[in-house]
Structures are given as C-alpha cells and as structure tokens.
Design a protein around this motif. Structure first.
Motif, PDB file in Angstrom:
ATOM      1  N   LEU A 161       0.853  -1.195   0.000  1.00  0.00           N
ATOM      2  CA  LEU A 161       0.000   0.000   0.000  1.00  0.00           C
ATOM      3  C   LEU A 161       0.888   1.244   0.000  1.00  0.00           C
ATOM      4  O   LEU A 161       2.026   1.203   0.480  1.00  0.00           O
ATOM      5  CB  LEU A 161      -0.914  -0.004   1.230  1.00  0.00           C
ATOM      6  N   ALA A 163       0.069   4.591   1.193  1.00  0.00           N
ATOM      7  CA  ALA A 163       0.046   5.538   2.323  1.00  0.00           C
ATOM      8  C   ALA A 163      -1.001   5.116   3.340  1.00  0.00           C
ATOM      9  O   ALA A 163      -1.933   4.378   3.015  1.00  0.00           O
ATOM     10  CB  ALA A 163      -0.282   6.925   1.794  1.00  0.00           C
ATOM     11  N   PHE A 164      -0.809   5.611   4.551  1.00  0.00           N
ATOM     12  CA  PHE A 164      -1.798   5.325   5.600  1.00  0.00           C
ATOM     13  C   PHE A 164      -2.991   6.245   5.443  1.00  0.00           C
ATOM     14  O   PHE A 164      -2.824   7.412   5.060  1.00  0.00           O
ATOM     15  CB  PHE A 164      -1.200   5.614   6.981  1.00  0.00           C
ATOM     16  N   HIS A 165      -4.178   5.733   5.775  1.00  0.00           N
ATOM     17  CA  HIS A 165      -5.299   6.647   5.951  1.00  0.00           C
ATOM     18  C   HIS A 165      -5.044   7.353   7.288  1.00  0.00           C
ATOM     19  O   HIS A 165      -4.462   6.737   8.197  1.00  0.00           O
ATOM     20  CB  HIS A 165      -6.625   5.886   6.037  1.00  0.00           C
ATOM     21  N   GLN A 168      -5.789   5.388  10.342  1.00  0.00           N
ATOM     22  CA  GLN A 168      -4.874   4.253  10.554  1.00  0.00           C
ATOM     23  C   GLN A 168      -3.596   4.742  11.237  1.00  0.00           C
ATOM     24  O   GLN A 168      -3.122   4.143  12.210  1.00  0.00           O
ATOM     25  CB  GLN A 168      -4.504   3.610   9.215  1.00  0.00           C
ATOM     26  N   THR A 187     -16.976   0.144   7.390  1.00  0.00           N
ATOM     27  CA  THR A 187     -16.593  -1.167   6.870  1.00  0.00           C
ATOM     28  C   THR A 187     -15.734  -0.960   5.623  1.00  0.00           C
ATOM     29  O   THR A 187     -16.013  -0.077   4.810  1.00  0.00           O
ATOM     30  CB  THR A 187     -17.847  -1.969   6.492  1.00  0.00           C
ATOM     31  N   GLY A 188     -14.724  -1.770   5.504  1.00  0.00           N
ATOM     32  CA  GLY A 188     -13.880  -1.705   4.313  1.00  0.00           C
ATOM     33  C   GLY A 188     -12.896  -0.554   4.291  1.00  0.00           C
ATOM     34  O   GLY A 188     -12.252  -0.302   3.281  1.00  0.00           O
ATOM     35  N   SER A 189     -12.774   0.165   5.423  1.00  0.00           N
ATOM     36  CA  SER A 189     -11.882   1.328   5.413  1.00  0.00           C
ATOM     37  C   SER A 189     -10.438   0.943   5.706  1.00  0.00           C
ATOM     38  O   SER A 189      -9.546   1.772   5.583  1.00  0.00           O
ATOM     39  CB  SER A 189     -12.371   2.357   6.434  1.00  0.00           C
ATOM     40  N   LYS A 191      -9.453  -1.155   8.675  1.00  0.00           N
ATOM     41  CA  LYS A 191      -9.159  -1.214  10.109  1.00  0.00           C
ATOM     42  C   LYS A 191      -8.169  -2.330  10.437  1.00  0.00           C
ATOM     43  O   LYS A 191      -7.332  -2.188  11.316  1.00  0.00           O
ATOM     44  CB  LYS A 191     -10.456  -1.436  10.905  1.00  0.00           C
ATOM     45  N   LEU A 193      -5.662  -3.325   9.039  1.00  0.00           N
ATOM     46  CA  LEU A 193      -4.252  -2.952   8.870  1.00  0.00           C
ATOM     47  C   LEU A 193      -3.676  -2.438  10.192  1.00  0.00           C
ATOM     48  O   LEU A 193      -2.508  -2.664  10.486  1.00  0.00           O
ATOM     49  CB  LEU A 193      -4.127  -1.882   7.783  1.00  0.00           C
ATOM     50  N   GLY A 324     -16.846  -1.439  12.643  1.00  0.00           N
ATOM     51  CA  GLY A 324     -17.239  -0.638  11.490  1.00  0.00           C
ATOM     52  C   GLY A 324     -18.658  -0.127  11.611  1.00  0.00           C
ATOM     53  O   GLY A 324     -19.092   0.702  10.825  1.00  0.00           O
ATOM     54  N   ARG A 494     -15.418  -2.607  -1.584  1.00  0.00           N
ATOM     55  CA  ARG A 494     -14.296  -2.425  -0.667  1.00  0.00           C
ATOM     56  C   ARG A 494     -13.032  -1.920  -1.358  1.00  0.00           C
ATOM     57  O   ARG A 494     -12.067  -1.572  -0.699  1.00  0.00           O
ATOM     58  CB  ARG A 494     -14.050  -3.717   0.111  1.00  0.00           C
ATOM     59  N   LYS A 701      -9.599   5.327  -2.490  1.00  0.00           N
ATOM     60  CA  LYS A 701      -9.211   4.428  -1.391  1.00  0.00           C
ATOM     61  C   LYS A 701      -7.908   4.892  -0.783  1.00  0.00           C
ATOM     62  O   LYS A 701      -7.024   5.317  -1.470  1.00  0.00           O
ATOM     63  CB  LYS A 701      -9.027   3.017  -1.900  1.00  0.00           C
TER      64      LYS A 701
HETATM   65  N1  LIG Z   1      -4.075   2.677   3.527  1.00  0.00           N
HETATM   66  C1  LIG Z   1      -4.746   1.982   2.629  1.00  0.00           C
HETATM   67  N2  LIG Z   1      -4.784   2.379   1.337  1.00  0.00           N
HETATM   68  C2  LIG Z   1      -5.473   1.687   0.405  1.00  0.00           C
HETATM   69  N3  LIG Z   1      -6.166   0.561   0.657  1.00  0.00           N
HETATM   70  C3  LIG Z   1      -6.173   0.120   1.936  1.00  0.00           C
HETATM   71  C4  LIG Z   1      -5.490   0.803   2.989  1.00  0.00           C
HETATM   72  N4  LIG Z   1      -5.671   0.126   4.130  1.00  0.00           N
HETATM   73  C5  LIG Z   1      -6.443  -0.936   3.834  1.00  0.00           C
HETATM   74  N5  LIG Z   1      -6.749  -0.948   2.527  1.00  0.00           N
HETATM   75  C6  LIG Z   1      -7.558  -1.950   1.820  1.00  0.00           C
HETATM   76  O1  LIG Z   1      -8.915  -1.835   2.243  1.00  0.00           O
HETATM   77  C7  LIG Z   1      -9.551  -3.108   2.145  1.00  0.00           C
HETATM   78  C8  LIG Z   1     -10.409  -3.376   3.365  1.00  0.00           C
HETATM   79  O2  LIG Z   1      -9.585  -3.522   4.480  1.00  0.00           O
HETATM   80  P1  LIG Z   1     -10.074  -4.256   5.822  1.00  0.00           P
HETATM   81  O3  LIG Z   1     -10.531  -5.618   5.555  1.00  0.00           O
HETATM   82  O4  LIG Z   1      -9.003  -4.063   6.814  1.00  0.00           O
HETATM   83  O5  LIG Z   1     -11.317  -3.345   6.194  1.00  0.00           O
HETATM   84  P2  LIG Z   1     -12.076  -3.250   7.604  1.00  0.00           P
HETATM   85  O6  LIG Z   1     -12.171  -1.804   7.935  1.00  0.00           O
HETATM   86  O7  LIG Z   1     -11.445  -4.136   8.615  1.00  0.00           O
HETATM   87  O8  LIG Z   1     -13.488  -3.757   7.185  1.00  0.00           O
HETATM   88  P3  LIG Z   1     -14.604  -4.539   8.070  1.00  0.00           P
HETATM   89  O9  LIG Z   1     -15.128  -3.565   9.056  1.00  0.00           O
HETATM   90  O10 LIG Z   1     -15.612  -4.888   7.067  1.00  0.00           O
HETATM   91  O11 LIG Z   1     -13.943  -5.705   8.696  1.00  0.00           O
HETATM   92  C9  LIG Z   1      -8.437  -4.124   1.984  1.00  0.00           C
HETATM   93  O12 LIG Z   1      -8.480  -4.623   0.675  1.00  0.00           O
HETATM   94  C10 LIG Z   1      -7.182  -3.363   2.215  1.00  0.00           C
HETATM   95  O13 LIG Z   1      -6.102  -3.825   1.441  1.00  0.00           O
END
Ligand SMILES: Nc1ncnc2c1ncn2[C@@H]1O[C@H](COP(=O)(O)OP(=O)(O)OP(=O)(O)O)[C@@H](O)[C@H]1O
Length: 701
Positions: A161, A163-165, A168, A187-189, A191, A193, A324, A494, A701
């Motif tokens: 990846l 950069a960090f959000h 994160q 969801t899908g943001s 977390k 990581l 989420g 996602r 994303k």
């Molecule tokens: N900094 C980032 N930049 C781009 N993509 C990212 C980043 N961090 C995570 N992702 C991607 O976002 C997607 C969703 O990540 P993840 O499964 O951790 O979401 P989540 O917030 O845990 O979702 P849920 O609440 O549904 O469990 C993954 O495909 C991951 O690779």
C-alpha cells in the motif's frame, strides 16, 4: 483559573434499579446506591482522578432540598475528563439518557461515557448526534512521520500500500505508544491494517511477540488468514479441537493468533496458553475485532463477557478494539466490556459514499419476488459481477441458489446447516472467483442432538469478509438490524469502486425474523426493537436513506451530501402518497367476513379475493359471491399489498402460523389483530411510481 462547574438537575421518578444481570467485573467499583437519589460529586480539581479514576460517590441529597425526586448530578473540573469518570454499576437507564441529553447540550464536543451494569438497557437521547469532521481529519505531521518511520516500510513492502489513511496512522501511533485504542471507522476502510501492522512490528522488533485477535467469525478468520498468507505473514487460528500446543508446535510464535470468543470461553487450554505468553512477556497486544458484536450478539453474551475479561487478567497488555458499525449505545457497551480501561476513541464517519443504498418492494408471492430478483440480476450493473445475497433461513437460501442456478446464474450457497468442508468449499469457490454469486445466511443456530450450540455466529457469513471486487449486496429478506445491514452491505465496494446495496423489503418478513429470534432463544424484545428500526428505515420513503442509517449510528449527515446515491433521493420526484382509508376498511370487512365463516386465508389468497381475481382459489368456497369480493379491484396489486402491510403494521391484521393434520407443513394465515375494532382514520400508503436505481460514485481508497 477556576474551572467551570456544571450543575445538572435531572428529574426522574424514584425507583430501585434492577439487580445487575451479569457478574460484575473484578475491578469494578462497588457502588453504594440509594434508592431515592443519585448524587454524583466530583472534586474541583482532577488530581483525585488519577488516584481513583473509577471511584464515584453517591450521596444523599441535602435534607433541605425541596424536590426530593430531583437528582442532582454535579460535575466539577474539566467537563470532558469528568464525563469520562462518570461510571455507575446500577443506574437507572432513564437517568443515563437524561444525563446524555444535558451533556449533549452543554458539552457537545465531549463524548460522554456512561457505563452501566446492564449495557443494553439504556436509551440514548435521540438528538445526541455526532458531527463528523467535514473533511477527513488532517493528521498531525509529527504523528504521520513517527508512524512512517517505524511502519512505513512494512506498509509498502509487505502490504503493498502507498500511504496510511489518517485514522490508521492515528491508531497505529497510539498502539506504538502502548495505549488502548477503540477504532470506529466504516466497513472496508482498512481497520485490520491497524492491528496487523502493529502485530508485525511487535513481532519483528519485540523479540517474536504474538498478538492475539479475538474475532467472532470463523469465515472472517479464514479470510484474514488467507490474505495474510498472500502477504507472507504467518497467522494461526485456534479453531479446531486440536490441542492449541500442537498447532503452535514451532519454536517461534507467529505474529498473529486468531481465536473466537467461544473458544476462549470453552477451552481452558487456549486461555492458559494466552496467559502463559503474557507471563513470559511474549504477548504484544489483545485485539477485539468486530467489537460491536459484544453488544449486538446478545445471545453470545456469556462468551463475550468471559473472553473480553481476558484484558482484566492481563493488565499490562495494550488492547485494540475495532468496529465498522457502532451506534452510540454500542460504543458505550464496548467501553463497558473494556472497563476499567478507557481506550482512546478514534472515530471517523461511518458513511460509505461509494455504496448506493436502495430499498425495493418485495412481492409477498415468493415466485414473483424471485422473478424480480432475477430480472435485476440480468441488468448490466449486476450481470457477471461478484455479489452476495443474504437470506435469513437456510432452506430459503438453498432454494434461491437453486432457482438462480436454473436461470443460468453462477451461484453457490453458504449456511450454518452445511458441514465445515462444504462451507469452506463454497467460500473458496466464491472468493477465488469460480462463481459470481454467493447466497448466504447471516447467522442461525446449529442444532445438534436437540441442543443449541452457541456457535451460530462463528459459522455465519458476512461480517468482515474482505473481497475487494464485490459490486453488489442484496438483502433478499430484510436484515435483523440496521447494524447488521451496515455490516453486511459493507462487503460491497471495498476497493472504493461503485457498488449497489439493495434491500428487498416486505413488512410480512418481520414474522420470520421474530420466529428465528424466538427459536434461537434470543431476547425477542430486543430482536423486535432492532427489526422495527429496520421497518422504519425501509418504510420511510421521504428521508434520505443515508441520513436515516447514519442517524441510527449516532451520526449527523447532511442530505445534500447524498447527491442522489440513495433510492429516496434519486426517486424524490416519483413519490406518491395515497389515502387508502376506504380500501383498508373494505379489506378489514372482507377478512372479518372470511374469519366469521371459519376460512383460513394466506396473504396471497386474501389479495386474490380482495382484488377480485378469477383464479382457481377464488372459485372455491363461494368467495366470488361475497359482498366485498373485488373491493380492491380498482387498485394495482402493489398498492393492495401495501394496504395489507399497513393493516398488519397497525395490528388490525396479524399473521399466525398454523398447521393441519392433512399437511406436514405449517403456513402463515391472516387473522384480525388486536386493533381490529379501532377506528380506521388517515390510512395512507406511500410508494414510488417507478424506481430508478441510484448510481454509486467511486471514492478514493
Ligand atoms: N491505507 C490503505 N490504502 C489503500 N487501501 C487500503 C489501505 N488500508 C487498507 N486498505 C484496503 O482496504 C480493504 C479493506 O480492508 P479491511 O478488511 O481491513 O477493512 P475493515 O475496515 O477491517 O473492514 P470490516 O469492518 O468490514 O472488517 C483491503 O483490501 C485493504 O487492502
């Protein structure tokens, strides 16, 4: 400088609080409580707080107070820190709501934390809404630099990846400092990581330490394991009955170990193993993934209470909880489970702008409903694209998969009644792209030898599953709660690309949901509350769906920001409101006549008589000679269904399940309800003349 003092007078009737349902946490303060009053006093300065951060005193009111039923809640010191210290083990839920209300007015920026001994009891004041920052919070440069320097390489080289959000980076920064953190992000943001990167860091730089992740679903654990394996990160799941020591026979510990709350509760060896890592200084962190389950999966309370208490036994280990979908009450419940620790809350808006939200009417007739679904799946937004269909019942799940397969759609199914191998196979087929669509149940109990096994959620599908190219999610039966809806719809889009989230709604499905709740031994009152929130959400055809959903999640959302990405906003010009009092009255008269004759009719059968259809089932029993046969003949079948739904909602009609000796099946029949005698006034139905699907917008994303 003298700190501001805030005095809040809250009027509530005197009552003795109900005894706590669950055992108190070991370190929870035992609070003397008077049956007549609650007075919270805190000192002017905060020094005391450091010493006894959770101790509170309840005192009798001054004897000369005129209104004995008044409860004085006196906050001293900085408002925010005082709020954090306001805890009680036995507090009237209405008082909690009142305190929140007053705090929302006087200290809007504060996040009040009121932990009560029975977390699901209290209600939040409805106007307590959190306003997320207009732009995603800009990150302190120092934080970003610190996280970059310590984890940036792993982010790029291992997780691939860029950069960090900001959220994160914030969570990881706090985690690196050993702080306790609660992350609320959509969801899908991304977390996962936060804890995965920290686990890797702690493993590499902390002498091979292990991070233990309590995750409620097997499917999710397997999914995460698969993703981690692709990145070359070892993760072990303690799911099978194999002794944990055998699974961890290697000399070095892996960076991550996944386990379900049930496993920690039921398998002492697992708990002992975790404690032994702690004692050997090898436990890096405890992670509570999908933390909202601690509140929403009430039937798993015991497993959660027990396993979440682990952190009390392991006081020096940092914790991280992530969710989420959290309503304010869920956030309080999570904090209750994590108390006496007070984690730092890192929270961003739970909105998913790239997921279009649509509610479509579902026919009461299953065949017609499936026909609509097939029609939808053959349109360009759906055909050949990866998607999920959620159903509540296993038989319905299999049946739908079969019907879709017959229509040439590439589909597999997944439900709790299948054995583990079949389930894994189905998940694998879908995840690897060998089939486009999976029809799955969300959660349901497993019956074995007549006994309930509390493993339902462990084997449910949905939550947390991360497949980036899911372009649509359809709830073909309406979801159990809005939190479930948010979670399940969160499987779509996602990758940030546009996605469709659709609910097929029919009021009549409520009965199935409650039936399942009853069968599963859940608290039916709570199940009903949750389901009715979904009913309100689906039936509201004038408020933006994002506003409704996010309001439920405690967030304020501006309708202008929706930009036609929900079915209400995009169809605003096609909305029709019709007064159907006359038709409702005729429908009631017709059902009354039928029940008088001792005829049992299903909704479908009733509608045929009401609409005056000349079919085989209306030709029997002299239905066509009835005075009110065809009373609704001038309205469309869709509107006639809405009339029946409205009468069901008003309890003028109800559905009861009956079986007959001549048939092994039971069916739902219409009956007059408790409000059948009530005067029918202003019965209105609201619908869209035709529905356009909103177009989702991709997001970065
Ligand atoms: N900094 C980032 N930049 C781009 N993509 C990212 C980043 N961090 C995570 N992702 C991607 O976002 C997607 C969703 O990540 P993840 O499964 O951790 O979401 P989540 O917030 O845990 O979702 P849920 O609440 O549904 O469990 C993954 O495909 C991951 O690779």
């Amino acid at each position: 400088m003298k700190r501001p003092r805030l005095q809040v007078y809250v009027e509530i009737p005197r009552m003795r609080p109900p005894p706590p349902k669950r055992p108190r946490l070991a370190t929870w303060p035992s609070t003397p409580i008077s049956s007549t009053t609650l007075v919270h006093r805190s000192d002017d300065d905060d020094d005391d707080a450091g010493e006894h951060p959770h101790t509170i005193d309840f005192e009798q009111p001054e004897p000369n107070r005129k209104h004995k039923s008044d409860h004085l809640v006196e906050f001293g010191g900085a408002i925010e820190s005082t709020i954090r210290r306001l805890c009680s083990t036995a507090i009237d839920p209405r008082l909690v709501a009142d305190i929140r209300f007053v705090l929302a007015k006087h200290a809007p920026t504060a996040t009040p934390f009121i932990a009560s001994s029975s977390p699901n009891q209290h209600q939040r004041a409805p106007d307590h809404l959190w306003e997320p920052p207009a732009t995603s919070s800009r990150l302190d440069r120092r934080v970003r630099r610190a996280v970059e320097s310590r984890c940036g390489l792993a982010l790029r080289q291992t997780f691939l990846l860029d950069a960090f959000h900001p959220f994160q980076a914030q969570a990881i920064a706090r985690g690196l400092e050993g702080e306790d953190v609660l992350v609320v992000a959509p969801t899908g943001s991304g977390k996962s990581l936060c804890f995965q990167l920290l686990a890797l860091h702690d493993h590499v730089h902390g002498g091979g330490k292990v991070t233990v992740v309590l995750s409620p679903l097997r499917a999710l654990i397997k999914d995460q394991q698969r993703h981690l394996a692709e990145k070359g990160i070892e993760a072990i799941a303690l799911l099978t009955n194999q002794p944990p020591e055998q699974l961890l026979a290697a000399q070095t510990l892996p960076p991550l170990v996944f386990v379900t709350p049930e496993k920690v509760q039921k398998c002492p060896a697992v708990k002992e193993l975790i404690v032994s890592w702690y004692e050997a200084g090898l436990l890096a962190r405890l992670v509570f993934d999908e933390a909202h389950c601690a509140s929403t999966q009430r039937f798993r309370d015991d497993a959660f209470t027990e396993s979440w208490r682990l952190h009390v036994e392991l006081p020096n280990v940092p914790i991280m909880a992530l969710t989420g979908s959290a309503t304010p009450q869920i956030i309080d419940d999570i904090r209750y489970h994590l108390s006496p620790r007070i984690p730092q809350l890192i929270r961003i808006s739970q909105n998913r702008p790239n997921c279009a939200l649509t509610v479509l009417r579902k026919h009461t007739n299953e065949t017609a409903a499936i026909g609509d679904l097939v029609g939808l799946l053959q349109t360009s937004s759906f055909v050949g694209k990866c998607g999920i269909i959620f159903r509540t019942r296993r038989s319905a799940c299999e049946k739908l998969a079969r019907k879709l397969r017959d229509r040439g759609i590439s589909v597999c199914h997944y439900h709790a009644g299948m054995d583990e191998v079949e389930r894994d196979e189905a998940q694998e087929m879908w995840a690897s792209g060998r089939c486009d669509v999976i029809v799955a149940t969300v959660s349901s109990y497993v019956f074995q030898g007549g006994a309930h096994l509390l493993t339902s959620l462990e084997i449910a599908f949905g939550m947390g599953i991360n497949k980036t190219n899911v372009r649509w999610v359809i709830h073909f039966d309406f979801p159990k709660s809005l939190v479930n809806l948010d979670q399940e719809a969160g499987r779509a889009g996602r990758d940030g690309g546009p996605a469709q989230c659709i609910i097929y709604y029919n009021f009549g499905d409520l009965k199935h949901l409650l039936e399942i709740a009853q069968r599963d031994n859940q608290d039916t009152t709570l199940a009903l509350q949750d389901a009715l929130a979904v009913v309100r959400f689906c039936e509201d055809k004038s408020t933006c769906r994002r506003v409704l959903l996010l309001r439920h999640l405690g967030e304020r959302y501006r309708v202008d920001d929706c930009r036609n990405t929900c079915s209400t906003c995009v169809n605003a010009d096609r909305r029709v409101e019709e007064d159907v009092t006359r038709a409702a009255s005729d429908a009631r008269g017709l059902l009354s006549a039928l029940t008088h004759e001792g005829r049992d009719v299903t909704v479908q059968h009733f509608l045929q008589i009401f609409l005056g259809r000349k079919t085989a089932c209306t030709s029997k029993n002299g239905h066509r000679e009835k005075e009110l046969f065809g009373a609704g003949g001038d309205m469309s079948p869709d509107v006639a269904e809405l009339v029946v739904a409205e009468l069901l909602r008003r309890d003028v009609f109800r559905e009861v399940r009956k079986g007959y000796a001549t048939s092994k099946w039971k069916h739902w029949y219409l009956e007059l309800g408790d409000e059948a005698e009530a005067e029918l006034r202003g019965v209105k139905v609201c619908y869209h003349k035709s529905q356009r699907l909103p177009q989702a917008r991709p997001c970065q994303k």
